[in-house]
Design an enzyme around this catalytic site. Structure first.
Site, PDB file in Angstrom:
ATOM      1  N   ASN A 211       0.951  -0.981  -0.282  1.00 30.76           N
ATOM      2  CA  ASN A 211       0.400   0.285   0.133  1.00 30.76           C
ATOM      3  C   ASN A 211       1.117   1.592  -0.213  1.00 30.76           C
ATOM      4  O   ASN A 211       2.312   0.932  -0.143  1.00 30.76           O
ATOM      5  CB  ASN A 211      -0.960   0.090   0.912  1.00 30.76           C
ATOM      6  CG  ASN A 211      -0.082  -0.523   3.013  1.00 30.76           C
ATOM      7  OD1 ASN A 211       0.302   0.918   2.698  1.00 30.76           O
ATOM      8  ND2 ASN A 211      -0.552  -1.372   3.276  1.00 30.76           N
ATOM      9  N   PHE A 329      -4.546   3.052  14.488  1.00 30.26           N
ATOM     10  CA  PHE A 329      -5.279   4.108  14.019  1.00 30.26           C
ATOM     11  C   PHE A 329      -6.066   3.699  12.577  1.00 30.26           C
ATOM     12  O   PHE A 329      -5.998   2.641  12.165  1.00 30.26           O
ATOM     13  CB  PHE A 329      -3.153   4.113  12.944  1.00 30.26           C
ATOM     14  CG  PHE A 329      -2.397   5.535  13.469  1.00 30.26           C
ATOM     15  CD1 PHE A 329      -1.884   5.079  14.335  1.00 30.26           C
ATOM     16  CD2 PHE A 329      -2.484   6.877  13.315  1.00 30.26           C
ATOM     17  CE1 PHE A 329      -0.670   5.761  15.319  1.00 30.26           C
ATOM     18  CE2 PHE A 329      -1.527   7.538  13.464  1.00 30.26           C
ATOM     19  CZ  PHE A 329      -1.057   7.494  14.670  1.00 30.26           C
TER      20      PHE A 329
END
Ligand code: C5P
Length: 415
Positions: A211, A329
């Site tokens: 990613n 997160f």
């Protein structure tokens, strides 16, 4: 918002070749929010123009102890007292030697002797000089005095043509070190485990699933925790970032499985886990040993994928989880608050920092970040858009009282 917002810095330049980097350093310190005054030694003026330093700093540049160029002001006793930090870059063998022996025969050394302001020393010199036992002894002695903090010189090709230690660190490192000297030391004793960056899940020897995470936010958080005295272990996915100043230990990993193993290893000796890594959710079921070839007869390629472990979830279910505070997160593109709250509960977190990654300018990459911190007690704190380093500093400042209280509770229960 910058790392050195509102700070007053006196930059002292010694007479080494790295003094030519002075104007750029002044500009970068100012970009980080500092007000910068400059003092040069006579030798430094052979390598850098005081006029250039004057223009970029926006202040007169002082160099002569004997000239009354500041009117009736007693420059050498005022300069150091009026600032928060003195940065010596480059700190030459001569400058370090004089300070170590309490000598003060020019404006810079007199200024240092005439105040108690903390000094960040950035030695930069030829490798042989740095390794000279007399210079090394001077550095070692100054290191024992709490007023002086040393930033290790980098290794590289030096002006003299040899490659070795002695290079002046780049401005971002000097700025980080300056911010660390100026930060409160309220996290001493806190052992923080920080994950950062993406994971890469290999398909074959040349390809992977991954990613767009750059690791910038996680590295900034690690730096901000270390700056306040925490002992930080940084577990980094594949990133191109240099280890921030003050990090105790860095473990580089590639895949989600490797990250899980590294974090499990460090978990029992940590008080805080900051899980800012963007772990790949799936990995190819098989890793091919040779490069997958495209076939002329087939336009499609299907790859069976497996779920990677949810690292945070599995760590939060460990029996020793209660010893740690957990910060997760959530990078979302829609219903940011809704998903964040859901994950806070599902993964049994103390906090989750949620940011919207639907726009190209925020979230991934080296740019800015912004977001909201959701706490277990239901409170929500908004962090406005800022450079990641500055945002990390603000986030750690917000968490610091809870972190040090947690550490105190642990100490009280296991003295
Ligand atoms: O991917 P997700 O939105 O669930 O991520 C939320 C939190 O869980 C993040 O802190 C992330 O680092 C963590 N996570 C993890 N292992 C995964 C996926 C996410 O630890 N496989």
């Amino acid at each position: 918002m910058g790392l050195l917002d509102g700070k007053r810095i006196l930059l002292g330049l010694g007479g080494g070749i790295s003094a030519y980097k002075g104007p750029e350093l002044v500009r970068r310190l100012r970009d980080a929010g500092a007000d910068v005054q400059v003092v040069v030694t006579a030798a430094a003026t052979h390598f850098v123009s005081p006029l250039a330093l004057e223009v970029v700093s926006g202040h007169p540049v002082y160099q002569d102890l004997w000239r009354a160029d500041a009117g009736s002001r007693i420059v050498h006793t005022d300069l150091g007292k009026d600032v928060d930090l003195i940065v010596l870059a480059p700190a030459t063998a001569d400058l370090i030697g004089k300070i170590r022996h309490g000598l003060a025969d020019d404006l810079l050394t007199t200024t240092i002797m005439a105040c108690r302001t903390p000094v960040l020393v950035c030695p930069a010199m030829n490798t042989e000089m740095l390794g000279n036992p007399l210079v090394a002894a001077n550095i070692d002695h100054l290191r024992t005095l709490p007023r002086y903090t040393f930033l290790e010189p980098g290794v590289g090709l030096l002006a003299c043509g040899i490659t070795g230690p002695g290079r002046q660190p780049d401005p971002p490192e000097i700025i980080q070190a300056a911010a660390a000297v100026l930060a409160p030391n309220d996290l001493v004793g806190v052992r923080a485990l920080v994950s950062a960056g993406p994971t890469h899940e290999p398909l074959d020897p040349v390809r992977y699933l991954g990613n767009r995470s750059s690791g910038t936010m996680g590295f900034a958080l690690a730096r901000a925790l270390a700056a306040r005295g925490a002992e930080v272990t940084l577990v980094a996915g594949p990133v191109t970032l240099r280890t921030p100043v003050g990090i105790a230990r860095r473990i580089d990993v590639e895949t989600a499985d490797e990250m899980l193993a590294a974090l499990e290893g460090a978990f029992p000796s940590s008080d805080l886990l900051v899980m800012s890594a963007a772990v790949a959710d799936y990995r190819p079921r098989e890793r091919q040993d040779t490069k997958i070839k495209k076939r002329a007869s087939e336009s499609d390629l299907s790859l069976p994928l497996f779920r990677t472990p949810d690292i945070l979830l599995s760590l939060s279910r460990r029996p020793d989880r209660a010893r740690l505070l957990l910060l997760g997160f959530a990078a979302e593109t829609n219903d940011v608050a809704g998903y964040a709250r859901q994950k806070l509960v599902e993964k049994d977190l103390d906090w989750i920092f949620a940011n919207d990654v639907s726009t190209a300018e925020l979230g991934f990459g080296p740019g800015d970040n912004a977001g909201q911190l959701f706490a277990r007690d239901g409170s929500v704190t908004t962090f406005d858009r800022a450079a990641k380093d500055a945002l990390a500093t603000a986030l750690v400042a917000h968490l610091a009282p809870t972190l040090s209280a947690h550490r105190a509770t642990l100490e009280a229960s296991h003295p």
